[in-house]
Design an enzyme around this catalytic site. Structure first.
Site, PDB file in Angstrom:
ATOM      1  N   GLU A 223     -11.249  19.885 -15.389  1.00  0.00           N
ATOM      2  CA  GLU A 223     -10.507  20.018 -16.644  1.00  0.00           C
ATOM      3  C   GLU A 223     -10.262  18.489 -17.272  1.00  0.00           C
ATOM      4  OE1 GLU A 223      -6.636  22.312 -16.797  1.00  0.00           O
ATOM      5  OE2 GLU A 223      -5.757  20.461 -16.726  1.00  0.00           O
TER       6      GLU A 223
ATOM      7  N   GLN B 161     -11.933  -1.884 -47.431  1.00  0.00           N
ATOM      8  CA  GLN B 161     -12.258  -2.296 -46.166  1.00  0.00           C
ATOM      9  C   GLN B 161     -11.191  -1.838 -44.978  1.00  0.00           C
ATOM     10  OE1 GLN B 161     -13.127  -6.287 -44.870  1.00  0.00           O
ATOM     11  NE2 GLN B 161     -15.091  -6.150 -45.752  1.00  0.00           N
TER      12      GLN B 161
ATOM     13  N   ARG C 183     -10.963  10.379 -52.708  1.00  0.00           N
ATOM     14  CA  ARG C 183      -9.652   9.669 -53.264  1.00  0.00           C
ATOM     15  C   ARG C 183      -9.701   8.639 -53.921  1.00  0.00           C
ATOM     16  NH1 ARG C 183      -4.637  11.594 -54.465  1.00  0.00           N
ATOM     17  NH2 ARG C 183      -3.024  10.008 -53.962  1.00  0.00           N
TER      18      ARG C 183
END
Ligand SMILES: Cc1cc2nc3c(=O)[nH]c(=O)nc-3n(C[C@H](O)[C@H](O)[C@H](O)COP(=O)(O)OP(=O)(O)OC[C@H]3O[C@@H](n4cnc5c(N)ncnc54)[C@H](O)[C@@H]3O)c2cc1C
Lengths: 90, 382
Positions: free
Chosen positions: B245, B282, B271
Site C-alpha cells: 500500500e 522567479q 495568467r
C-alpha cells in the site's frame, strides 16, 4: 564442520545479532537460551531484519506465522528452525 | 534496474490515462461536497482491470509485476481527478486483495479473488482501533477459539470502504500473550456475517468520495477456513500488505503531482500580472521547478520500491521511505499549486484546494509518516 551444522549456525546468528542489534555487548552475555523477543532484543523491525538475513544466508524462506516466539525467541530456536528448513529443502 | 518503459507499459499507461480522463472526472466537486462514493465509476475502473492489476490471471487479475502496477496506478492518478475513488480502489487492492493473494488458502483465493478483481466485491481492511492506531499490533480485538473456528469481538475504526464493503479483512489477537510475535491472526469474512456491523460513516476533510467507517464485531463467527495464512501470521501478513500500500498509493500520487505540475505550468504561462505572465516571476517559476524536482525524485523512489516489492525483505524500508517522501512531496506540491493559482486556487471550482485536502491523508494512512521514519530508523540500526 559444515556451515549448516548446529554450532556453525548458532555462531553465525549470534554474530549477526551482536553486530546488528547489540553493538558493544559482551558476546558471553548472549547465551543460546536467552529470550530475544521477550527480552526486548528483537522487536518487529529487528525480527524482519533477522529473517532477511536468515533467508539470504541459508537460502530458506519463512512463512508469516513463523515470525513468532515459537520460532525465533532464542538462538536455539532460531537454529532449530533454520535446520528444519534446510532439511525440508533436501 | 531499468525503468525505461517497455512498449506494453507505454500502451497500458496511455490507455488508463485516456480512460480516466474520459470516464472518471464528472461531478467530482458535487460528490466531494456530498461525500458520495460513485459505484458507477468504481465499476468502470474494475472493467478496466484496475481492481486486480498484480493478481495472477487465473484469479481474474492482470498478473502485472510491481513496477508495471505502479505505472498503471500512476496513470490512474494522473487521469482521474477524484482522489477518493483512486484511494478506495488502492485500499481495496493493496490492503485487502494482496494479503488474500499472497497468503490465502487455495479455497480463499478461489472464493474471493475473482470477485475482488472484477470489482463486484468491495473489500475493507479493518485494523485500526480507538486505542491502537500507530501501535496497531497492540489491539484489543480478540478472536477466541470456538469449535472449528473463532468468535471475534472488537471495534475497528477508520476503515476505508467500511460502509460499502462486501467483505472484511481483519486482524485479531488469537494469543494475547504472544501479541505481535505470533499472537495476531488475519481473517476474511463476508460483511453480512451475523455479528458484523459496518454502518457507521465518518465525515472527513479530504478524500471525501471514499467512504471511511467502523467495523464492529460482536461475537462474529469466523470458521477456520476464513483464516488468512496460519494462526499467528497476522503481523507479517498485515506488514506486507502495508508495504504494497505504501509503495503503490505513492505511485498514484505521482500521477496527481504530474497533473498539478502541468496545470501550474499552463496557468503560469497564461495568467498575466502587470507586464508579464506570472511564470516570468522567479518566485513562481522556482516553485514550479521544485515541483518538477520533487516529482522526478518521487518517481525514482517509487519505481525502485515497486520493483523491489516481490524481491527482497528490504522492500519494507524502501516502501516506508517512499511513503514519507511522496506523501510529503504531494502535500507541498498541492500547497504550492494553490499559491500559484492565487485566490482562484482557494476556490472550490478550480479543484486545486480539493487536492490539497486529499493530500493530507497521505501523511496519516498506511501508518503515519512519524511511524515510517521509526521503521527506517529501525532498518538503519538506530
Ligand atoms: C484517510 C484515512 C484512511 C484510513 N484507512 C484505514 C483503513 O482502511 N484501515 C485501517 O485499519 N486504518 C485506516 N486508517 C487509520 C490510520 O491507519 C491511522 O489513523 C494511523 O495509523 C494513525 O493512528 P491514529 O489515528 O490512532 O494516531 P495515533 O497513533 O494516536 O498518533 C497520533 C500522533 O502521534 C504520533 N505517534 C504515535 N506513535 C508514535 C511513535 N511511536 N513515534 C512517533 N510518533 C508517534 C503519530 O504519528 C501521530 O502524529 C485511515 C486513516 C485515514 C486518515
Amino acid at each position: 564442520m559444515s556451515d549448516t551444522d548446529r554450532d556453525s549456525i548458532i555462531a553465525r546468528v549470534r554474530r549477526f545479532i551482536l553486530e546488528e542489534f547489540l553493538p558493544g555487548e559482551d558476546p558471553e552475555d548472549l547465551t543460546d537460551s536467552m529470550p530475544l523477543i521477550s527480552g526486548g532484543i528483537l522487536d518487529s523491525i529487528k525480527n524482519m531484519r533477522l529473517i532477511g538475513f536468515l533467508e539470504e544466508e541459508y537460502g530458506v524462506a519463512f512463512e508469516a506465522h513463523e515470525i513468532s516466539f515459537e520460532f525465533l525467541d532464542t538462538l536455539e530456536l532460531i537454529t532449530s528452525t533454520v535446520q528444519a528448513k534446510l532439511a525440508e529443502k533436501k | 534496474m531499468d525503468f525505461a518503459l517497455s512498449e506494453d507499459q507505454r500502451i497500458l499507461r496511455d490507455e488508463i490515462t485516456r480512460f480516466a480522463e474520459n470516464e472518471l472526472n464528472d461531478d467530482i466537486a458535487e460528490r466531494d461536497r456530498g461525500q458520495t462514493f460513485s459505484r458507477e465509476q468504481w465499476d468502470k475502473c474494475a472493467e478496466m482491470g484496475l481492481a486486480g492489476l498484480p493478481v495472477p490471471e487465473q484469479y481474474g487479475g492482470s498478473g502485472l509485476d510491481g513496477l508495471t502496477t505502479a505505472i498503471a496506478l500512476e496513470a490512474l492518478g494522473y487521469g482521474c481527478r477524484d482522489g477518493g475513488l483512486v484511494f478506495s480502489l488502492c485500499a481495496h487492492l493493496l490492503a485487502c486483495t494482496v494479503p488474500i493473494w499472497k497468503h490465502g488458502s487455495d479455497e480463499l483465493k478461489e472464493r474471493y479473488l475473482p470477485g475482488l478483481c472484477a470489482g463486484t466485491t468491495i473489500a475493507v481492511n479493518a485494523m485500526t482501533e480507538t486505542t491502537s492506531g500507530s501501535d496497531a499490533f497492540n489491539m484489543a480485538c480478540r478472536a477466541v477459539k470456538d469449535g472449528n473456528g473463532y468468535r471475534i469481538n472488537g471495534t475497528k475504526i477508520m476503515s476505508t470502504n467500511g460502509p460499502i464493503a462486501d467483505i472484511v479483512i481483519t486482524y485479531s489477537q488469537t494469543d494475547p500473550e504472544k501479541g505481535a510475535y505470533g499472537g495476531l491472526t488475519g481473517f476474511v469474512l463476508d460483511a453480512k456475517t451475523e455479528g458484523i456491523r459496518t454502518d457507521q460513516k465518518f465525515e472527513k476533510m479530504g478524500l471525501r468520495t471514499s467512504m471511511l467507517g467502523e467495523v464492529v464485531f460482536e461475537d462474529a463467527y469466523a470458521p477456520e477456513e476464513a483464516m488468512i495464512g496460519k494462526v499467528g501470521g497476522g503481523t507479517a501478513i498485515f506488514t506486507q500488505s502495508m508495504e504494497w500500500e505504501r509503495t503503490l498509493i505513492a505511485a498514484a500520487h505521482l500521477g496527481t503531482m504530474r497533473r498539478l505540475l502541468e496545470d501550474c505550468i499552463a496557468y503560469a504561462r497564461t495568467r498575466v500580472s502587470g507586464e508579464h505572465t506570472i511564470g516570468k516571476h522567479q518566485a513562481v517559476s522556482h516553485k514550479i521547478v521544485d515541483m518538477k524536482i520533487r516529482l522526478e525524485a518521487a518517481r525514482n523512489l517509487t519505481y525502485c520500491s515497486a520493483w523491489n516489492l516481490d524481491r527482497s525483505r528490504t522492500s519494507a524500508m524502501a516502501s516506508s521511505m517512499t511513503k514519507v517522501f511522496v506523501s510529503e512531496a504531494l502535500v507541498q506540491t498541492a500547497l504550492d499549486a494553490v499559491q500559484i493559482h492565487g485566490g482562484h486556487g482557494f476556490l472550490t471550482e478550480t479543484g486545486v484546494e480539493r487536492i490539497l485536502r486529499d493530500s493530507i491523508g497521505g501523511t496519516l494512512y498506511s501508518g503515519t509518516n512519524e511511524v515510517q521514519r521509526n521503521i527506517v530508523a529501525g532498518w538503519l540500526g538506530l
